[in-house]
Design an enzyme around this catalytic site. Structure first.
Site, PDB file in Angstrom:
ATOM      1  CD  GLU A 138      -3.248  -0.368   0.415  1.00 35.99           C
ATOM      2  OE1 GLU A 138      -3.104   0.703  -0.221  1.00 35.99           O
ATOM      3  OE2 GLU A 138      -4.306  -1.035   0.387  1.00 35.99           O
ATOM      4  NE  ARG A 167      -5.187  -3.066   9.240  1.00 34.46           N
ATOM      5  CZ  ARG A 167      -4.742  -2.471   8.131  1.00 34.46           C
ATOM      6  NH1 ARG A 167      -4.194  -1.274   8.201  1.00 34.46           N
ATOM      7  NH2 ARG A 167      -4.870  -3.076   6.955  1.00 34.46           N
ATOM      8  CG  ASN A 178      -6.489   1.347   5.696  1.00 38.34           C
ATOM      9  OD1 ASN A 178      -5.565   0.539   5.791  1.00 38.34           O
ATOM     10  ND2 ASN A 178      -7.243   1.443   4.624  1.00 38.34           N
ATOM     11  CG  ASN A 182      -8.607   2.210   1.108  1.00 32.53           C
ATOM     12  OD1 ASN A 182      -7.398   2.381   1.289  1.00 32.53           O
ATOM     13  ND2 ASN A 182      -9.181   1.023   1.204  1.00 32.53           N
ATOM     14  CG  ASP A 194      -7.038  -0.191  -1.935  1.00 34.77           C
ATOM     15  OD1 ASP A 194      -6.638   0.613  -1.082  1.00 34.77           O
ATOM     16  OD2 ASP A 194      -6.899  -1.418  -1.805  1.00 34.77           O
TER      17      ASP A 194
END
Length: 291
Positions: free
Chosen positions: A15, A98, A100, A146, A197
């Site tokens: 990522e 969590r 991101n 995202n 994404d």
């Protein structure tokens, strides 16, 4: 146009490609492998940092330091020593969440969202980490945060909840770091299983999005219409960023690990960082966190 593998380190969940215009180095992360990587533009001189938790995103600061969104909050990463220091955990009461994806605005603030790791409930939120290290919630009711990025002027903020089937646009008040007027910027064709994404905006103000599980990069015009489609050699592409000395190479991360049985399998190039050459457009330099 040419697509090539720049670096094949088989990231479980690659990522966050980030080009450092000062050092001319490419950074990226392995979210579940708990690593930060760095290389030259052509994939040489690879260095890795191990992290104590899963990582969602990274932004550079000054003085060989980065700010990272880890599983349990915002942290500083000392790039010389590898030491990690907690700044603040905005969700200590949500063990299944969590932090991101995140990026830095033109004023040096770090904007990052959280995600429900079970990807089942709207339990996540979008946060702003200011240079004075205070944290502020900007939005909530999110499953998987995202693709944060801004228009070239900085007054429009783009963001996606991956499982909403949409990319959103907000009005962005750069003076205060506040979002408002959320609306649908683009709707994805989810019939092939793709989801929004990571994203970036190029110098012409067009948004590029990696559509994970669908193996496509989509360039959206400022009005949200589809301008261009790039078919990638793997299905599980995760994020995009322009880099290289002229900011004309589109770097693309991918994942090697098949998280769920129904997700598509990829070949030998899975988990690689790719470079797309010859697109005829350039990107914008990423800002550094001012804290």
């Amino acid at each position: 146009m040419k697509i090539e593998v720049v670096c094949d380190v088989k990231t479980h969940l690659g990522e966050g490609p980030l080009w450092d215009v000062e050092q001319e180095r490419l950074y990226w992360i392995d979210s579940t492998g708990m690593n930060v990587f760095r290389s030259t533009a052509d994939g040489r001189e690879v260095r890795a940092w191990d992290l104590p938790q899963m990582i969602g995103s990274l932004a550079l600061c000054k003085n060989d330091r980065a700010v990272v969104s880890l599983q349990r909050g915002f942290h500083f990463l000392d790039l010389r020593t590898g030491d990690v220091e907690l700044i603040f955990d905005p969700e200590p009461d949500k063990p299944n969440n969590r932090l991101n994806d995140g990026k830095v605005d033109k004023a040096g603030r770090f904007i990052a969202g959280s995600m429900d790791t079970k990807e089942s409930g709207k339990n996540a939120a979008l946060y702003r980490l200011d240079p004075d290290l205070t944290v502020h919630k900007l939005d909530d009711g999110i499953i998987v945060s995202n693709g944060p990025c801004w228009s070239p002027s900085g007054d429009i903020f783009y963001f996606a909840d991956s499982w909403s089937g949409e990319i959103w646009a907000y009005d962005y008040d750069l003076s205060r770091g506040q979002v408002s007027n959320r609306r649908t910027f683009a709707r994805l064709d989810t019939s092939t299983g793709g989801a929004a994404d990571g994203s970036t905006v190029d110098a012409e103000g067009f948004l590029w999005n990696a559509q994970v599980y669908d193996g496509r990069l989509i360039r959206y015009a400022p009005d949200g219409s589809v301008d261009r489609v790039v078919e990638m050699p793997v299905k599980k592409v995760t994020s995009v960023m322009f880099g290289g000395p002229r900011l004309d190479i589109l770097y693309v991360t991918s994942m090697a690990k098949r998280h769920l049985p129904h997700l598509p399998a990829d070949g030998a190039a899975r988990g690689s960082v790719f470079a797309v050459h010859g697109l005829g457009v350039t990107g914008l330099p990423e800002h550094r966190f001012a804290g």
